[in-house]
Design a protein around this motif. Structure first.
Motif, PDB file in Angstrom:
ATOM      1  N   PHE A  25       0.665  -1.630  -0.335  1.00 48.46           N
ATOM      2  CA  PHE A  25       0.000   0.255   0.154  1.00 48.46           C
ATOM      3  C   PHE A  25       0.777   0.948  -0.385  1.00 48.46           C
ATOM      4  N   SER A  49      -8.506 -13.153   2.424  1.00 47.55           N
ATOM      5  CA  SER A  49      -8.642 -12.235   1.800  1.00 47.55           C
ATOM      6  C   SER A  49      -7.815 -12.732   0.200  1.00 47.55           C
ATOM      7  N   GLU A  53      -9.365 -13.565  -3.057  1.00 52.49           N
ATOM      8  CA  GLU A  53      -8.803 -13.470  -4.821  1.00 52.49           C
ATOM      9  C   GLU A  53      -8.074 -13.795  -6.213  1.00 52.49           C
ATOM     10  N   PRO A  59     -13.181 -10.368 -10.664  1.00 49.78           N
ATOM     11  CA  PRO A  59     -12.748  -9.151 -10.101  1.00 49.78           C
ATOM     12  C   PRO A  59     -13.738  -8.366  -9.504  1.00 49.78           C
ATOM     13  N   GLU A  63     -15.922  -8.200  -5.892  1.00 51.43           N
ATOM     14  CA  GLU A  63     -15.849  -6.600  -5.055  1.00 51.43           C
ATOM     15  C   GLU A  63     -17.102  -6.608  -4.804  1.00 51.43           C
ATOM     16  N   MET A  81     -12.376   1.924   0.897  1.00 52.85           N
ATOM     17  CA  MET A  81     -11.618   1.040   0.243  1.00 52.85           C
ATOM     18  C   MET A  81     -11.888   0.648  -0.776  1.00 52.85           C
ATOM     19  N   HIS A  82     -13.090  -0.529  -0.788  1.00 52.82           N
ATOM     20  CA  HIS A  82     -13.152  -0.908  -2.026  1.00 52.82           C
ATOM     21  C   HIS A  82     -14.475  -0.130  -3.161  1.00 52.82           C
ATOM     22  N   LYS A  85     -10.901   0.292  -5.068  1.00 54.28           N
ATOM     23  CA  LYS A  85     -10.865  -0.924  -5.579  1.00 54.28           C
ATOM     24  C   LYS A  85     -11.640  -0.704  -7.191  1.00 54.28           C
ATOM     25  N   LYS A  88     -10.494   1.544  -9.783  1.00 52.94           N
ATOM     26  CA  LYS A  88      -9.423   1.026 -10.577  1.00 52.94           C
ATOM     27  C   LYS A  88      -9.623   0.195 -11.100  1.00 52.94           C
ATOM     28  N   LEU A  89     -10.020  -1.145 -11.023  1.00 51.27           N
ATOM     29  CA  LEU A  89     -11.256  -2.114 -12.513  1.00 51.27           C
ATOM     30  C   LEU A  89     -12.056  -1.899 -13.061  1.00 51.27           C
TER      31      LEU A  89
END
Length: 168
Positions: A25, A49, A53, A59, A63, A81-82, A85, A88-89
């Motif tokens: 991170f 976790s 994954e 993905p 999520e 946080m998610h 994510k 980002k995906l």
């Protein structure tokens, strides 16, 4: 309340995980600093976790499970946080907003994941046949159904611990 440990102040069994997370991170997240009080919980969560994954769920579907649990359990740090994510995906903004607001997702396959996750949670795994059939009808497998359970277990542990420790 709960100590936000540094790598130096944490129990020795938590330090390797904290170092790995910090490398990944670029900083030590507050949640990890607080969960470090229990090496068993911290290491167990990180191992679970990582296993989640590695599942065959795509993905954004993973999520979707995580966000469904995080929003349901009111874990603000997890939602933030998610959300990042998902972005980002490349998840559609409306999908992210719907997940955050606990409403139907405009993508049928992801909505099937969200609905199935909610059904598993509501029934403690005693999902009605039609709920499982609806999930499978979207191209998911029995393996995927069990992977959803893995995600629920992993992120229920995380969200409850984060709320207990007041991670920010």
């Amino acid at each position: 309340m709960f100590t936000a440990h540094t790598i130096a102040s944490a129990p020795s069994e938590s330090r390797p995980a904290m170092e790995r997370v910090t490398e990944g991170f670029g900083r030590l997240p507050d949640a990890v600093a607080r969960l470090a009080e229990s090496p068993e919980l911290l290491n167990g969560f990180l191992e679970m976790s990582a296993a989640f994954e590695r599942t065959t769920l795509e993905p954004v579907a993973r999520e979707t499970v995580i966000m469904t649990v995080a929003v349901r359990n009111d874990c603000h740090i997890c939602v933030a946080m998610h959300t990042g994510k998902l972005r980002k995906l490349g998840a559609d903004g409306e999908v992210v907003a719907a997940l955050r607001e606990q409403r139907a997702v405009p993508d049928e396959r992801l909505e099937a994941v969200r609905q199935f996750t909610l059904a598993v949670l509501a029934t403690a795994g005693g999902v009605a046949e039609q709920d499982l059939a609806a999930f499978l009808a979207q191209g998911y497998s029995e393996r995927n159904a069990l992977e959803v359970v893995l995600g629920i277990g992993t992120y229920t542990m995380s969200t409850l611990a984060n709320r207990l420790t007041r991670a920010a």
